[in-house]
Write a protein that holds these residues in place. Structure first.
Motif, PDB file in Angstrom:
ATOM      1  N   ARG A  67      -3.246   2.791  -9.441  1.00  0.00           N
ATOM      2  CA  ARG A  67      -4.247   3.595  -8.738  1.00  0.00           C
ATOM      3  C   ARG A  67      -5.612   3.045  -9.115  1.00  0.00           C
ATOM      4  O   ARG A  67      -5.932   2.897 -10.291  1.00  0.00           O
ATOM      5  N   TYR A  93      -3.903   6.480   0.045  1.00  0.00           N
ATOM      6  CA  TYR A  93      -5.304   6.566  -0.378  1.00  0.00           C
ATOM      7  C   TYR A  93      -5.749   8.012  -0.271  1.00  0.00           C
ATOM      8  O   TYR A  93      -5.134   8.831   0.409  1.00  0.00           O
ATOM      9  N   ALA A 147     -12.083  -0.274   0.490  1.00  0.00           N
ATOM     10  CA  ALA A 147     -12.154   0.998   1.204  1.00  0.00           C
ATOM     11  C   ALA A 147     -12.865   0.726   2.529  1.00  0.00           C
ATOM     12  O   ALA A 147     -13.834  -0.033   2.584  1.00  0.00           O
ATOM     13  N   GLU A 182      -9.791   6.716  -3.733  1.00  0.00           N
ATOM     14  CA  GLU A 182      -8.703   6.259  -4.597  1.00  0.00           C
ATOM     15  C   GLU A 182      -7.650   5.569  -3.735  1.00  0.00           C
ATOM     16  O   GLU A 182      -7.288   6.072  -2.669  1.00  0.00           O
ATOM     17  N   VAL A 183      -7.173   4.419  -4.214  1.00  0.00           N
ATOM     18  CA  VAL A 183      -6.141   3.674  -3.493  1.00  0.00           C
ATOM     19  C   VAL A 183      -4.923   3.561  -4.402  1.00  0.00           C
ATOM     20  O   VAL A 183      -5.037   3.134  -5.557  1.00  0.00           O
ATOM     21  N   ASP A 203       0.849  -1.191   0.000  1.00  0.00           N
ATOM     22  CA  ASP A 203       0.000   0.000   0.000  1.00  0.00           C
ATOM     23  C   ASP A 203       0.881   1.235   0.000  1.00  0.00           C
ATOM     24  O   ASP A 203       1.863   1.324   0.729  1.00  0.00           O
ATOM     25  N   GLY A 262      -8.042   3.114   2.561  1.00  0.00           N
ATOM     26  CA  GLY A 262      -8.123   2.234   1.413  1.00  0.00           C
ATOM     27  C   GLY A 262      -6.886   1.363   1.354  1.00  0.00           C
ATOM     28  O   GLY A 262      -5.769   1.868   1.530  1.00  0.00           O
TER      29      GLY A 262
END
Length: 152
Positions: free
Chosen positions: A128, A67, A95, A76-77, A64, A140
């Motif tokens: 993304r 976000y 999310a 959005e992640v 990750d 997220g």
């Protein structure tokens, strides 16, 4: 003398203890000790081989990056996926709200990488994903990634 005194004097102490607690334990023979050591070594080598091949079979990893919340219905992640350049992976992105409940979920496909676009030979790509959410998200993350085909 009573019968209790008679039984205590007639039966030797070692015999009465053996009847109560069992006989003396025999010491392990040299052969038994050697077989135990060999068995432990075989199990240890087998475990080491299992760990070594298990990590080699994990062809996709993810991390990750961040976000952002666009509004109450969209998040959005950002994340990166590392895999063999020719392989196709799928990643489950989610999310979460402030109580860690899932408010958005999407499975996305990460196709084969172009090695010329990436300095490490095409194994890592940054992605993304935009998620629709049913309520405002505060986080997220990538839930999981897996390879869908081995690529050619």
């Amino acid at each position: 003398m009573t019968s209790e005194d008679l039984s205590a004097t007639q039966v030797p102490a070692s015999t009465s203890l053996a009847n109560r607690y069992g006989g003396q334990k025999r010491a392990m023979t040299r052969k038994t000790k050697r077989n135990i050591v060999i068995g432990a070594l075989v199990i240890g080598i087998g475990f080491a081989a299992y760990v070594a091949t298990g990590s080699a079979q994990a062809p996709v990893t993810f991390k990750d990056i961040g976000y952002s919340t666009v509004d109450g219905t969209q998040a959005e992640v950002d994340y990166q996926v590392t895999k063999y350049p020719g392989a196709t992976a799928k990643c489950a992105i989610k999310a979460l709200d402030s109580k860690f409940a899932v408010v958005g979920w999407k499975v996305v496909e990460v196709g084969p990488n172009d090695p010329q676009d990436d300095p490490d030979g095409g194994s890592t790509t940054v992605q993304r994903t935009v998620l629709r959410t049913e309520s405002p998200a505060v986080s997220g993350v990538v839930d999981n990634c897996w390879i869908t085909d081995s690529g050619k």
